[in-house]
Design a protein around this motif. Structure first.
Motif, PDB file in Angstrom:
ATOM      1  N   GLY A   1      30.584  -2.724 -13.545  1.00  0.00           N
ATOM      2  CA  GLY A   1      30.238  -1.553 -14.332  1.00  0.00           C
ATOM      3  C   GLY A   1      28.924  -0.905 -13.941  1.00  0.00           C
ATOM      4  N   HIS A   2      28.386  -0.121 -14.857  1.00  0.00           N
ATOM      5  CA  HIS A   2      27.145   0.620 -14.615  1.00  0.00           C
ATOM      6  C   HIS A   2      25.972  -0.339 -14.513  1.00  0.00           C
ATOM      7  CE1 HIS A   2      24.133   3.748 -14.887  1.00  0.00           C
ATOM      8  NE2 HIS A   2      23.548   3.068 -15.856  1.00  0.00           N
ATOM      9  N   GLN A   3      25.153  -0.138 -13.514  1.00  0.00           N
ATOM     10  CA  GLN A   3      23.965  -0.963 -13.320  1.00  0.00           C
ATOM     11  C   GLN A   3      22.718  -0.119 -13.586  1.00  0.00           C
ATOM     12  OE1 GLN A   3      24.175  -4.332 -12.502  1.00  0.00           O
ATOM     13  NE2 GLN A   3      26.316  -3.916 -12.902  1.00  0.00           N
ATOM     14  N   TYR A   4      21.818  -0.650 -14.359  1.00  0.00           N
ATOM     15  CA  TYR A   4      20.582   0.050 -14.688  1.00  0.00           C
ATOM     16  C   TYR A   4      19.740   0.255 -13.431  1.00  0.00           C
ATOM     17  CZ  TYR A   4      15.855   0.850 -16.361  1.00  0.00           C
ATOM     18  OH  TYR A   4      14.609   1.358 -16.550  1.00  0.00           O
ATOM     19  N   MET A   5      19.192   1.446 -13.302  1.00  0.00           N
ATOM     20  CA  MET A   5      18.256   1.756 -12.225  1.00  0.00           C
ATOM     21  C   MET A   5      17.006   2.324 -12.873  1.00  0.00           C
ATOM     22  SD  MET A   5      20.650   3.622  -9.353  1.00  0.00           S
ATOM     23  CE  MET A   5      19.297   3.911  -8.238  1.00  0.00           C
ATOM     24  N   PRO A   6      15.850   1.681 -12.688  1.00  0.00           N
ATOM     25  CA  PRO A   6      14.628   2.226 -13.285  1.00  0.00           C
ATOM     26  C   PRO A   6      14.303   3.594 -12.687  1.00  0.00           C
ATOM     27  CG  PRO A   6      14.105   0.414 -11.806  1.00  0.00           C
ATOM     28  CD  PRO A   6      15.591   0.478 -11.902  1.00  0.00           C
TER      29      PRO A   6
ATOM     30  N   ASP B   1      21.025  19.586 -13.568  1.00  0.00           N
ATOM     31  CA  ASP B   1      19.820  19.498 -12.752  1.00  0.00           C
ATOM     32  C   ASP B   1      19.431  18.024 -12.689  1.00  0.00           C
ATOM     33  OD1 ASP B   1      17.282  19.609 -11.595  1.00  0.00           O
ATOM     34  OD2 ASP B   1      16.817  21.513 -12.564  1.00  0.00           O
ATOM     35  N   VAL B   2      19.554  17.428 -11.517  1.00  0.00           N
ATOM     36  CA  VAL B   2      19.274  16.000 -11.325  1.00  0.00           C
ATOM     37  C   VAL B   2      18.043  15.800 -10.436  1.00  0.00           C
ATOM     38  CG1 VAL B   2      21.660  15.279 -11.748  1.00  0.00           C
ATOM     39  CG2 VAL B   2      20.943  15.887  -9.431  1.00  0.00           C
ATOM     40  N   SER B   3      17.164  16.798 -10.432  1.00  0.00           N
ATOM     41  CA  SER B   3      15.964  16.753  -9.595  1.00  0.00           C
ATOM     42  C   SER B   3      15.062  15.571  -9.924  1.00  0.00           C
ATOM     43  CB  SER B   3      15.165  18.048  -9.757  1.00  0.00           C
ATOM     44  OG  SER B   3      15.954  19.168  -9.473  1.00  0.00           O
ATOM     45  N   ASP B   4      15.156  15.069 -11.158  1.00  0.00           N
ATOM     46  CA  ASP B   4      14.305  13.952 -11.568  1.00  0.00           C
ATOM     47  C   ASP B   4      14.825  12.603 -11.091  1.00  0.00           C
ATOM     48  OD1 ASP B   4      16.506  14.166 -13.307  1.00  0.00           O
ATOM     49  OD2 ASP B   4      15.425  13.187 -14.945  1.00  0.00           O
ATOM     50  N   ARG B   5      15.971  12.578 -10.388  1.00  0.00           N
ATOM     51  CA  ARG B   5      16.538  11.318  -9.894  1.00  0.00           C
ATOM     52  C   ARG B   5      16.846  11.370  -8.406  1.00  0.00           C
ATOM     53  NH1 ARG B   5      17.191   7.095 -13.629  1.00  0.00           N
ATOM     54  NH2 ARG B   5      17.202   6.062 -11.619  1.00  0.00           N
ATOM     55  N   PRO B   6      15.824  11.590  -7.561  1.00  0.00           N
ATOM     56  CA  PRO B   6      16.078  11.606  -6.117  1.00  0.00           C
ATOM     57  C   PRO B   6      16.564  10.262  -5.603  1.00  0.00           C
ATOM     58  CG  PRO B   6      13.733  11.570  -6.538  1.00  0.00           C
ATOM     59  CD  PRO B   6      14.412  11.783  -7.870  1.00  0.00           C
ATOM     60  N   ASP B   7      16.297   9.182  -6.349  1.00  0.00           N
ATOM     61  CA  ASP B   7      16.790   7.867  -5.958  1.00  0.00           C
ATOM     62  C   ASP B   7      18.302   7.799  -6.020  1.00  0.00           C
ATOM     63  OD1 ASP B   7      16.420   8.164  -8.773  1.00  0.00           O
ATOM     64  OD2 ASP B   7      16.627   6.002  -9.030  1.00  0.00           O
ATOM     65  N   LYS B   8      18.927   8.589  -6.870  1.00  0.00           N
ATOM     66  CA  LYS B   8      20.391   8.613  -6.991  1.00  0.00           C
ATOM     67  C   LYS B   8      21.013   9.773  -6.225  1.00  0.00           C
ATOM     68  CE  LYS B   8      20.872   6.513 -11.548  1.00  0.00           C
ATOM     69  NZ  LYS B   8      21.494   6.680 -12.864  1.00  0.00           N
ATOM     70  N   TYR B   9      20.369  10.931  -6.271  1.00  0.00           N
ATOM     71  CA  TYR B   9      20.989  12.148  -5.752  1.00  0.00           C
ATOM     72  C   TYR B   9      20.284  12.731  -4.528  1.00  0.00           C
ATOM     73  CZ  TYR B   9      23.210  11.793 -10.263  1.00  0.00           C
ATOM     74  OH  TYR B   9      23.915  11.328 -11.352  1.00  0.00           O
ATOM     75  N   GLY B  10      19.195  12.121  -4.093  1.00  0.00           N
ATOM     76  CA  GLY B  10      18.489  12.597  -2.914  1.00  0.00           C
ATOM     77  C   GLY B  10      19.139  12.101  -1.634  1.00  0.00           C
TER      78      GLY B  10
ATOM     79  N   ASP C   1      18.538  17.691  -0.097  1.00  0.00           N
ATOM     80  CA  ASP C   1      17.296  17.925   0.642  1.00  0.00           C
ATOM     81  C   ASP C   1      16.441  19.037   0.033  1.00  0.00           C
ATOM     82  OD1 ASP C   1      17.710  15.982   2.638  1.00  0.00           O
ATOM     83  OD2 ASP C   1      19.135  17.306   3.637  1.00  0.00           O
ATOM     84  N   ALA C   2      16.937  19.698  -1.003  1.00  0.00           N
ATOM     85  CA  ALA C   2      16.207  20.801  -1.631  1.00  0.00           C
ATOM     86  C   ALA C   2      15.235  20.258  -2.684  1.00  0.00           C
ATOM     87  CB  ALA C   2      17.201  21.763  -2.278  1.00  0.00           C
ATOM     88  N   PRO C   3      14.197  21.028  -3.012  1.00  0.00           N
ATOM     89  CA  PRO C   3      13.274  20.593  -4.071  1.00  0.00           C
ATOM     90  C   PRO C   3      13.974  20.474  -5.425  1.00  0.00           C
ATOM     91  CG  PRO C   3      12.328  22.401  -2.816  1.00  0.00           C
ATOM     92  CD  PRO C   3      13.755  22.244  -2.365  1.00  0.00           C
ATOM     93  N   ARG C   4      14.908  21.388  -5.692  1.00  0.00           N
ATOM     94  CA  ARG C   4      15.692  21.332  -6.929  1.00  0.00           C
ATOM     95  C   ARG C   4      17.100  20.890  -6.557  1.00  0.00           C
ATOM     96  NH1 ARG C   4      16.883  26.071 -11.424  1.00  0.00           N
ATOM     97  NH2 ARG C   4      17.518  24.637 -13.062  1.00  0.00           N
ATOM     98  N   ILE C   5      17.562  19.800  -7.168  1.00  0.00           N
ATOM     99  CA  ILE C   5      18.872  19.235  -6.854  1.00  0.00           C
ATOM    100  C   ILE C   5      19.814  19.495  -8.020  1.00  0.00           C
ATOM    101  CG2 ILE C   5      20.143  17.166  -6.202  1.00  0.00           C
ATOM    102  CD1 ILE C   5      17.411  15.956  -5.346  1.00  0.00           C
TER     103      ILE C   5
END
Length: 88
Positions: free
Chosen positions: A28-33, A76-85, A62-66
């Motif tokens: 299932g879903h795993q927590y990512m800090p 807007d997932v810009s605050d999660r580059p670890d997931k969507y970058g 690769d954009a500043p706003r994802i």
């Protein structure tokens, strides 16, 4: 009256056993800090309005706003580059 159990079973008959195994989410879903020190764009979570796929493609990993579209809803997932970058 009991419902048909096959009605809620996933329809995987068209897949090979290897492909079917790949459709399962193990554990299932795993927590990512949340990542620290993320530089958010000034327009983070500002309304984007209606845009087409070509315009949306400018907001890729690769954009500043994802931005991500799921069934036409834009997030807007810009605050999660670890997931969507690029390395997500």
């Amino acid at each position: 009256r009991r419902s048909d159990p096959s009605a809620s079973a996933p329809a995987v008959d068209q897949y090979s056993p290897t492909e079917t195994a790949g459709l399962s989410i193990k554990d299932g879903h795993q927590y990512m800090p949340r990542p620290q020190n993320v530089r958010l764009p000034k327009n983070f979570r500002h309304p984007i309005g209606v845009i087409d796929a070509k315009a949306l493609s400018k907001y890729g990993c690769d954009a500043p706003r994802i931005l991500v579209s799921v069934y036409g809803d834009i997030f807007d997932v810009s605050d999660r580059p670890d997931k969507y970058g690029p390395d997500g």
